[in-house]
Design an enzyme around this catalytic site. Structure first.
Site, PDB file in Angstrom:
ATOM      1  N   LYS A  62      -1.266  -2.839  -3.118  1.00  0.00           N
ATOM      2  CA  LYS A  62      -1.105  -1.413  -3.447  1.00  0.00           C
ATOM      3  C   LYS A  62      -2.380  -0.627  -3.712  1.00  0.00           C
ATOM      4  O   LYS A  62      -2.327   0.512  -4.180  1.00  0.00           O
ATOM      5  CB  LYS A  62      -0.174  -1.276  -4.643  1.00  0.00           C
ATOM      6  CG  LYS A  62      -0.721  -1.940  -5.901  1.00  0.00           C
ATOM      7  CD  LYS A  62      -0.254  -1.232  -7.148  1.00  0.00           C
ATOM      8  CE  LYS A  62      -1.138  -1.554  -8.303  1.00  0.00           C
ATOM      9  NZ  LYS A  62      -0.866  -0.886  -9.531  1.00  0.00           N
ATOM     10  N   LYS A 118       4.012   1.890   3.546  1.00  0.00           N
ATOM     11  CA  LYS A 118       5.226   2.365   2.859  1.00  0.00           C
ATOM     12  C   LYS A 118       6.111   3.139   3.843  1.00  0.00           C
ATOM     13  O   LYS A 118       7.330   2.977   3.863  1.00  0.00           O
ATOM     14  CB  LYS A 118       4.862   3.241   1.655  1.00  0.00           C
ATOM     15  CG  LYS A 118       4.238   2.471   0.496  1.00  0.00           C
ATOM     16  CD  LYS A 118       5.205   1.446  -0.103  1.00  0.00           C
ATOM     17  CE  LYS A 118       4.563   0.546  -1.137  1.00  0.00           C
ATOM     18  NZ  LYS A 118       5.372  -0.599  -1.535  1.00  0.00           N
ATOM     19  N   TYR A 129      -2.419   1.633   3.352  1.00  0.00           N
ATOM     20  CA  TYR A 129      -1.413   1.373   2.315  1.00  0.00           C
ATOM     21  C   TYR A 129      -0.240   2.358   2.450  1.00  0.00           C
ATOM     22  O   TYR A 129       0.921   1.959   2.480  1.00  0.00           O
ATOM     23  CB  TYR A 129      -2.036   1.494   0.910  1.00  0.00           C
ATOM     24  CG  TYR A 129      -1.006   1.750  -0.167  1.00  0.00           C
ATOM     25  CD1 TYR A 129      -0.187   0.721  -0.620  1.00  0.00           C
ATOM     26  CD2 TYR A 129      -0.797   3.036  -0.679  1.00  0.00           C
ATOM     27  CE1 TYR A 129       0.793   0.967  -1.564  1.00  0.00           C
ATOM     28  CE2 TYR A 129       0.175   3.282  -1.620  1.00  0.00           C
ATOM     29  CZ  TYR A 129       0.967   2.247  -2.062  1.00  0.00           C
ATOM     30  OH  TYR A 129       1.948   2.497  -2.980  1.00  0.00           O
ATOM     31  N   SER A 142       6.863   5.149  -2.316  1.00  0.00           N
ATOM     32  CA  SER A 142       5.904   5.967  -3.065  1.00  0.00           C
ATOM     33  C   SER A 142       5.957   7.407  -2.594  1.00  0.00           C
ATOM     34  O   SER A 142       6.236   7.687  -1.416  1.00  0.00           O
ATOM     35  CB  SER A 142       4.508   5.390  -2.823  1.00  0.00           C
ATOM     36  OG  SER A 142       3.530   6.288  -3.242  1.00  0.00           O
ATOM     37  N   ASP A 158      -7.458  11.929  -1.852  1.00  0.00           N
ATOM     38  CA  ASP A 158      -6.604  12.379  -2.959  1.00  0.00           C
ATOM     39  C   ASP A 158      -5.789  13.614  -2.576  1.00  0.00           C
ATOM     40  O   ASP A 158      -6.261  14.498  -1.868  1.00  0.00           O
ATOM     41  CB  ASP A 158      -7.460  12.720  -4.193  1.00  0.00           C
ATOM     42  CG  ASP A 158      -7.583  11.549  -5.157  1.00  0.00           C
ATOM     43  OD1 ASP A 158      -6.731  10.633  -5.087  1.00  0.00           O
ATOM     44  OD2 ASP A 158      -8.520  11.550  -5.975  1.00  0.00           O
ATOM     45  N   PHE A 164       9.415  -5.556  -4.907  1.00  0.00           N
ATOM     46  CA  PHE A 164       8.176  -4.904  -5.361  1.00  0.00           C
ATOM     47  C   PHE A 164       6.940  -5.491  -4.685  1.00  0.00           C
ATOM     48  O   PHE A 164       5.916  -4.825  -4.601  1.00  0.00           O
ATOM     49  CB  PHE A 164       7.958  -5.127  -6.867  1.00  0.00           C
ATOM     50  CG  PHE A 164       8.944  -4.452  -7.772  1.00  0.00           C
ATOM     51  CD1 PHE A 164       8.867  -3.105  -8.020  1.00  0.00           C
ATOM     52  CD2 PHE A 164       9.941  -5.184  -8.410  1.00  0.00           C
ATOM     53  CE1 PHE A 164       9.751  -2.481  -8.883  1.00  0.00           C
ATOM     54  CE2 PHE A 164      10.838  -4.579  -9.268  1.00  0.00           C
ATOM     55  CZ  PHE A 164      10.746  -3.219  -9.510  1.00  0.00           C
TER      56      PHE A 164
END
Ligand code: UD1
Length: 343
Positions: free
Chosen positions: A86, A155, A151, A126, A300, A82
């Site tokens: 983030k 991933k 970020y 994610s 977003d 983990f």
């Protein structure tokens, strides 16, 4: 003998809930965390829930010498990784910090796995890898879109590093879990999300506004092409999410994986809008929330929710807790923090 699992980032939000589920399933857990975004007090909460204190080492996964010493001390059957930075916004400001933290940590762990006979790694990814989906719900075969932030890029690169390493013939396995939006807290309110400073994510901002730590929630946009104009997400209960990690570990350790690298979406399968979530909060807390609509937040996604069919069928896992109960758990946790004088 109990199987031993290394949980990196195990004092963090999702990590701590996963440690609880692992211990309750009979695994022995060793947590490492650099405590950059969490607090060792979390160990008390885990101990109160499970009756067992997990082993803990304050260690940064970028520190290869410290990791080597740890791997000499313990034999791990599996790793759940983990530990990562983030915050999307911060990653735009400090890209090198994000690339260094999130890439070096993974590379170090992978490098140590074969020589120490660690069978597999469950990796925290994610839904951000899908970017703005062409259609919803989205399954694991959907295309990966260019990342909207450093970020998100870490991933994507992490997933590629894992695939490349295993395709090179490394004798390890991996299950990559793509989380949608984890929210809520353990029903005992012994552990939950504890953002340091001003929360970036929606639910901690809602509950902190509800209790008066924050004056007002800003809702980022109501002019999206959605029924009420606010963004839509797949909000998944953190305990449900944690349970999927136990399933993934079991699958790898019991040799049930169909491929050396498998990918699963972890979501409920239902999209809920930001305004709908606020209404649910008002219902479970019994009080109106002070919020205002402001402009959109850069980067977003308009709407995204999961097709969790593969995880349901192959992993034998399903989200079970309703969003209403989840919001109630988040509120209970916020009230508990007030009671304890934490915030
Ligand atoms: C983001 C990342 C995700 C990452 C997660 C972890 C993207 C696209 N998603 O999720 O990959 O794993 O953070 O931190 O980068 N909102 C408000 N007001 C607020 C806060 C949020 O209206 O004060 C809205 C947002 O505009 C969004 C929704 O609530 O529509 C959810 O936001 P958030 O909780 O930050 O999660 P994501 O952005 O979905």
């Amino acid at each position: 003998m109990a199987k031993k699992i290394l949980v990196t980032g195990g004092t963090g939000y999702i990590g701590s809930h996963t440690v609880v589920e692992l211990q309750q399933a009979g695994y022995e857990v060793v947590i490492i965390d650099n405590l950059s975004n969490s607090n060792a007090d979390v160990l008390e909460g885990i101990t109160r829930i499970t009756g067992k204190r997990p082993l803990f080492d304050k260690l940064d996964c970028k520190d290869m010498d410290a990791l080597k010493a740890l791997f000499r001390k313990h034999h791990f059957d599996g790793i759940i990784h983990f530990a990562a930075s983030k915050a999307v916004g911060e990653s735009v400001q400090k890209p090198l910090l994000y690339y260094r933290n999130n890439l070096v940590s993974l590379i170090n762990l992978l490098e140590l796995m074969p020589e120490h006979n660690v069978k597999g790694m469950v990796f925290s990814s994610s839904c951000t890898v899908y970017g703005e989906p062409d259609s919803n719900p989205i399954d694991e075969n959907a295309p990966i879109k260019p990342a909207a932030s450093p970020y998100g890029n870490t991933k994507q690169i992490n997933e590629e590093i894992i695939r490349d390493f295993i395709h090179s013939g490394a004798p390890v396995m991996s299950i990559i879990l793509r989380y949608f939006n984890p929210i809520g807290a353990h029903p005992s309110a012994e552990i939950g999300e504890l953002p340091l400073g001003v929360p970036q994510n929606l639910v901690p901002y809602i509950t902190q506004t509800g209790i008066g730590i924050r004056e007002q929630l800003s809702v980022f946009g109501n002019d999206y092409n959605t029924p009420d104009g606010s963004c839509i997400r797949d909000f998944i209960n953190v305990v449900d999410l944690a349970k999927a990690h136990v399933k993934a570990i079991e699958r790898m350790l019991n040799n049930q994986s169909d491929e050396p690298v498998e990918i699963f979406n972890l979501g409920t399968g239902t999209g809920l809008s930001v305004l709908e979530l606020i209404a649910l909060f008002e219902k479970v807390s019994g009080k109106p929330l002070n919020y205002k609509i402001v402009g959109r937040r850069e980067g977003d996604i308009e709407q995204i929710w999961a097709n969790p069919g593969k995880a349901n069928k192959v992993l034998g896992w399903k989200a079970e807790i309703s969003v209403e109960d989840t919001m109630a758990s988040a509120w209970k946790w916020q009230l508990r923090l007030r009671e304890k004088g934490v915030m």
